[in-house]
Design a protein around this motif. Sequence first.
Motif, PDB file in Angstrom:
ATOM      1  N   GLY A   2       0.819  -1.198   0.000  1.00  0.00           N
ATOM      2  CA  GLY A   2       0.000   0.000   0.000  1.00  0.00           C
ATOM      3  C   GLY A   2       0.853   1.248   0.000  1.00  0.00           C
ATOM      4  N   ALA A   3       0.186   2.384  -0.056  1.00  0.00           N
ATOM      5  CA  ALA A   3       0.856   3.683   0.004  1.00  0.00           C
ATOM      6  C   ALA A   3      -0.124   4.692   0.574  1.00  0.00           C
ATOM      7  N   GLY A  50      -3.668   4.196   1.975  1.00  0.00           N
ATOM      8  CA  GLY A  50      -3.850   2.769   1.729  1.00  0.00           C
ATOM      9  C   GLY A  50      -3.368   1.928   2.889  1.00  0.00           C
ATOM     10  N   MET A  79      -0.842   2.532  -9.196  1.00  0.00           N
ATOM     11  CA  MET A  79       0.025   1.772  -8.297  1.00  0.00           C
ATOM     12  C   MET A  79      -0.435   0.314  -8.221  1.00  0.00           C
ATOM     13  N   CYS A 138      -3.697  -1.872  -1.504  1.00  0.00           N
ATOM     14  CA  CYS A 138      -4.557  -0.700  -1.409  1.00  0.00           C
ATOM     15  C   CYS A 138      -3.768   0.538  -1.806  1.00  0.00           C
ATOM     16  N   GLY A 139      -4.257   1.245  -2.827  1.00  0.00           N
ATOM     17  CA  GLY A 139      -3.571   2.436  -3.311  1.00  0.00           C
ATOM     18  C   GLY A 139      -4.245   2.964  -4.559  1.00  0.00           C
ATOM     19  N   SER A 140      -3.545   3.815  -5.268  1.00  0.00           N
ATOM     20  CA  SER A 140      -4.087   4.410  -6.491  1.00  0.00           C
ATOM     21  C   SER A 140      -4.200   3.342  -7.588  1.00  0.00           C
ATOM     22  N   LYS A 147      -8.793  -0.077  -5.055  1.00  0.00           N
ATOM     23  CA  LYS A 147      -8.260   1.094  -5.747  1.00  0.00           C
ATOM     24  C   LYS A 147      -9.010   2.346  -5.286  1.00  0.00           C
TER      25      LYS A 147
END
Length: 276
Positions: free
Chosen positions: A157-158, A161, A253, A248-250, A275
């Motif tokens: 994740g980022a 996220g 990504m 979990c992220g854009s 997303k």
Amino acid sequence: GPVLATEKPLLTKEELESNTRLSCQCKVKQNIRIEIPEELFNVKEYAVIVDKMEKLTSTIKKLTFNLGEEEINFKPGQYVQLKAPAYDGNDEEVYRAYSIASSVNDKHIIELLIGYTGGIATTYVHQHLKEGDTAHINGPYGEFYYHEDDGPIIFAGAGTGMAPIVSILQYMADNNIMREAVFFFGAKTRDNLFLLDKIKAFEEKLNLKFIPTLSREESPEWKGERGRVPNAIDKYIDTGENYSAYLCGSPAMIDSIVEALVKRNVPVDKIYFDKF
């Protein structure tokens, strides 16, 4: 009937192939049977009190909402919707989805991680909402949640996220689930890392290795991974046949991480993602 031209841009290739239709574009000409997913019966509207707002980074706040006597039942990884009412400079009321960061056992508390983007809802949270205020959420929702299994896990994740992954890790800690796990977390610099004490506690409690990877950190003092999450996956995961993955992220990504996981033979049907 056939899929209409107005529906096609809104359906995926898989949905088109399975003859999925948009209900708002269908005319009912005979009796039909409607199946409602059981989890939707848990969805409720809650008036909550903002117990605490904590600044985690220059752009991310952790919000703790108190549900009072109300209870919420959710699966680790799911999300709620927060209502942003009209405020000075905005006359539009909107709902936005945010993943739950708290434990499923805290049925009277909801924690969210909300990053400032300049949008209607994040402006409301970061510039107007205050501790002690009443806010409104509804939920829970989502098909992204922890699946019981025995194999090792890749988390990735980022930014915000982090939220659903923390909820999943808390669930594993609460239930003494000792599956081998690695958590790749992408950030620009060390200033964008947060909840490190909490993650450290999970590492000590669980069979977990946390690997932050920084894409723009210039300081030679940083001895950790550099670059992006897919690079770290290539480095640390040799073969992924037995893994499941939670991402979990854009969208960009997630797509790049899925590509890296597939290259390492992680089963596609065990790659779960959210997303945003």
